[in-house]
Scaffold this motif. Sequence first.
Motif, mmCIF file in Angstrom:
data_model
loop_
_atom_site.group_PDB
_atom_site.id
_atom_site.type_symbol
_atom_site.label_atom_id
_atom_site.label_comp_id
_atom_site.label_asym_id
_atom_site.label_seq_id
_atom_site.Cartn_x
_atom_site.Cartn_y
_atom_site.Cartn_z
ATOM 1 N N ARG A 52 0.782 -1.234 0.195
ATOM 2 C CA ARG A 52 -0.101 0.105 0.132
ATOM 3 C C ARG A 52 0.643 1.335 -0.116
ATOM 4 O O ARG A 52 0.174 2.476 0.095
ATOM 5 C CB ARG A 52 -0.983 0.078 1.173
ATOM 6 C CG ARG A 52 -2.198 -1.053 0.860
ATOM 7 C CD ARG A 52 -2.978 -1.309 2.206
ATOM 8 N NE ARG A 52 -3.861 -2.172 1.741
ATOM 9 C CZ ARG A 52 -3.894 -3.609 1.584
ATOM 10 N NH1 ARG A 52 -2.642 -4.249 1.502
ATOM 11 N NH2 ARG A 52 -4.909 -4.352 1.419
ATOM 12 N N GLY A 53 2.136 0.987 -0.018
ATOM 13 C CA GLY A 53 3.011 2.321 -0.156
ATOM 14 C C GLY A 53 3.360 3.307 1.120
ATOM 15 O O GLY A 53 3.673 4.185 1.023
ATOM 16 N N TRP A 54 3.122 2.392 2.326
ATOM 17 C CA TRP A 54 3.405 3.070 3.612
ATOM 18 C C TRP A 54 4.720 3.028 3.971
ATOM 19 O O TRP A 54 5.691 2.324 3.415
ATOM 20 C CB TRP A 54 2.700 2.144 4.765
ATOM 21 C CG TRP A 54 1.297 2.463 4.723
ATOM 22 C CD1 TRP A 54 0.094 2.428 3.884
ATOM 23 C CD2 TRP A 54 0.446 2.785 5.889
ATOM 24 N NE1 TRP A 54 -1.013 2.539 4.272
ATOM 25 C CE2 TRP A 54 -0.891 2.759 5.617
ATOM 26 C CE3 TRP A 54 0.833 3.094 7.068
ATOM 27 C CZ2 TRP A 54 -1.817 3.278 6.658
ATOM 28 C CZ3 TRP A 54 -0.299 3.334 8.126
ATOM 29 C CH2 TRP A 54 -1.532 3.574 7.849
ATOM 30 N N ARG A 55 5.205 4.199 4.421
ATOM 31 C CA ARG A 55 6.734 4.454 4.874
ATOM 32 C C ARG A 55 6.739 3.670 6.251
ATOM 33 O O ARG A 55 5.741 4.025 7.155
ATOM 34 C CB ARG A 55 7.049 5.901 4.955
ATOM 35 C CG ARG A 55 7.033 6.448 3.495
ATOM 36 C CD ARG A 55 7.474 7.769 3.422
ATOM 37 N NE ARG A 55 8.727 8.131 4.160
ATOM 38 C CZ ARG A 55 8.879 9.220 4.534
ATOM 39 N NH1 ARG A 55 8.333 10.448 4.096
ATOM 40 N NH2 ARG A 55 10.169 9.335 5.085
ATOM 41 N N PHE A 56 7.740 2.947 6.352
ATOM 42 C CA PHE A 56 7.950 2.403 7.827
ATOM 43 C C PHE A 56 9.257 1.664 7.999
ATOM 44 O O PHE A 56 9.923 1.406 6.961
ATOM 45 C CB PHE A 56 6.926 0.959 8.248
ATOM 46 C CG PHE A 56 6.960 0.088 7.133
ATOM 47 C CD1 PHE A 56 7.879 -1.207 7.302
ATOM 48 C CD2 PHE A 56 6.508 0.170 5.727
ATOM 49 C CE1 PHE A 56 7.965 -2.214 6.550
ATOM 50 C CE2 PHE A 56 6.540 -1.007 4.989
ATOM 51 C CZ PHE A 56 7.407 -2.090 5.445
ATOM 52 N N GLU A 57 9.822 1.412 9.145
ATOM 53 C CA GLU A 57 10.969 0.764 9.324
ATOM 54 C C GLU A 57 10.684 -0.670 9.831
ATOM 55 O O GLU A 57 9.675 -0.679 10.748
ATOM 56 C CB GLU A 57 11.759 1.632 10.260
ATOM 57 C CG GLU A 57 12.356 2.934 9.582
ATOM 58 C CD GLU A 57 13.366 2.615 8.531
ATOM 59 O OE1 GLU A 57 14.092 1.748 8.588
ATOM 60 O OE2 GLU A 57 13.519 3.702 7.450
ATOM 61 N N VAL A 58 11.633 -1.704 9.985
ATOM 62 C CA VAL A 58 11.507 -2.941 10.380
ATOM 63 C C VAL A 58 12.641 -2.946 11.643
ATOM 64 O O VAL A 58 13.817 -2.498 11.340
ATOM 65 C CB VAL A 58 11.761 -3.889 9.569
ATOM 66 C CG1 VAL A 58 11.701 -5.186 10.393
ATOM 67 C CG2 VAL A 58 10.832 -3.817 8.426
ATOM 68 N N ASN A 59 12.083 -2.981 12.829
ATOM 69 C CA ASN A 59 13.063 -2.872 14.058
ATOM 70 C C ASN A 59 13.766 -4.225 13.991
ATOM 71 O O ASN A 59 13.792 -5.402 13.180
ATOM 72 C CB ASN A 59 12.375 -2.918 15.142
ATOM 73 C CG ASN A 59 11.446 -3.687 15.742
ATOM 74 O OD1 ASN A 59 11.206 -4.832 15.356
ATOM 75 N ND2 ASN A 59 10.525 -3.377 16.756
ATOM 76 N N ALA A 60 14.829 -4.359 15.140
ATOM 77 C CA ALA A 60 15.675 -5.534 15.395
ATOM 78 C C ALA A 60 14.905 -6.769 15.457
ATOM 79 O O ALA A 60 15.506 -7.875 15.022
ATOM 80 C CB ALA A 60 16.533 -5.330 16.483
ATOM 81 N N ILE A 61 13.770 -6.929 15.654
ATOM 82 C CA ILE A 61 13.146 -8.082 15.990
ATOM 83 C C ILE A 61 12.041 -8.544 14.877
ATOM 84 O O ILE A 61 11.380 -9.185 14.883
ATOM 85 C CB ILE A 61 12.342 -8.339 17.331
ATOM 86 C CG1 ILE A 61 11.402 -7.234 17.697
ATOM 87 C CG2 ILE A 61 13.591 -8.381 18.461
ATOM 88 C CD1 ILE A 61 10.462 -7.357 18.859
ATOM 89 N N GLY A 62 12.207 -7.660 13.763
ATOM 90 C CA GLY A 62 11.594 -7.844 12.627
ATOM 91 C C GLY A 62 9.922 -7.466 12.522
ATOM 92 O O GLY A 62 9.213 -7.516 11.467
ATOM 93 N N ARG A 63 9.724 -6.282 13.495
ATOM 94 C CA ARG A 63 8.255 -5.821 13.359
ATOM 95 C C ARG A 63 8.511 -4.416 12.773
ATOM 96 O O ARG A 63 9.394 -3.713 12.792
ATOM 97 C CB ARG A 63 7.958 -5.475 14.848
ATOM 98 C CG ARG A 63 7.605 -6.768 15.593
ATOM 99 C CD ARG A 63 6.739 -6.340 16.972
ATOM 100 N NE ARG A 63 6.411 -7.298 17.757
ATOM 101 C CZ ARG A 63 6.427 -7.612 19.076
ATOM 102 N NH1 ARG A 63 6.817 -6.568 19.719
ATOM 103 N NH2 ARG A 63 6.103 -8.792 19.565
ATOM 104 N N PRO A 64 7.361 -3.986 11.870
ATOM 105 C CA PRO A 64 7.277 -3.064 11.394
ATOM 106 C C PRO A 64 7.078 -1.813 12.178
ATOM 107 O O PRO A 64 6.170 -1.957 13.154
ATOM 108 C CB PRO A 64 5.949 -3.116 10.172
ATOM 109 C CG PRO A 64 4.946 -4.233 10.843
ATOM 110 C CD PRO A 64 6.187 -4.879 11.624
ATOM 111 N N VAL A 65 7.651 -0.840 12.086
ATOM 112 C CA VAL A 65 7.519 0.408 13.129
ATOM 113 C C VAL A 65 7.058 1.650 12.301
ATOM 114 O O VAL A 65 7.711 2.105 11.331
ATOM 115 C CB VAL A 65 8.996 0.940 13.701
ATOM 116 C CG1 VAL A 65 9.069 2.009 14.665
ATOM 117 C CG2 VAL A 65 9.519 -0.237 14.386
ATOM 118 N N VAL A 66 5.818 2.153 12.606
ATOM 119 C CA VAL A 66 5.221 3.318 12.008
ATOM 120 C C VAL A 66 4.985 4.732 12.838
ATOM 121 O O VAL A 66 4.513 4.304 13.984
ATOM 122 C CB VAL A 66 3.707 2.785 11.479
ATOM 123 C CG1 VAL A 66 3.062 3.940 10.715
ATOM 124 C CG2 VAL A 66 3.792 1.508 10.521
ATOM 125 N N ALA A 67 5.323 5.720 12.247
ATOM 126 C CA ALA A 67 5.053 6.789 13.354
ATOM 127 C C ALA A 67 3.548 6.940 13.069
ATOM 128 O O ALA A 67 2.941 6.980 12.262
ATOM 129 C CB ALA A 67 5.845 7.984 12.432
#
Length: 78
Positions: free
Chosen positions: A35-50
């Motif tokens: 869906r084109g969302w901006r996010f990061e993946v943290n060290a344990i593999g979870r997506p992190v969204v502001a």
Amino acid sequence: MGYAGTTPFLLTPEEVQDITGFKLSRLQVDWLSRRGWRFEVNAIGRPVVARKYAEKMLGCADEEAVVLRPNFGALRAA
């Protein structure tokens, strides 16, 4: 997460699950990516969204304030 009385900067894992509809991190990442969302993946593999970004993407962000700046070009032309 956040301080008492403030809204956390990042969505909680439960909120990311609510938005994507998936519990597994890899499926959440896939949903967000498609869906084109901006996010990061943290060290344990979870997506992190502001949080503010998520609010913008969901159409419920506050109107951005209009910033007025002086027109220095008009002063030079005089």
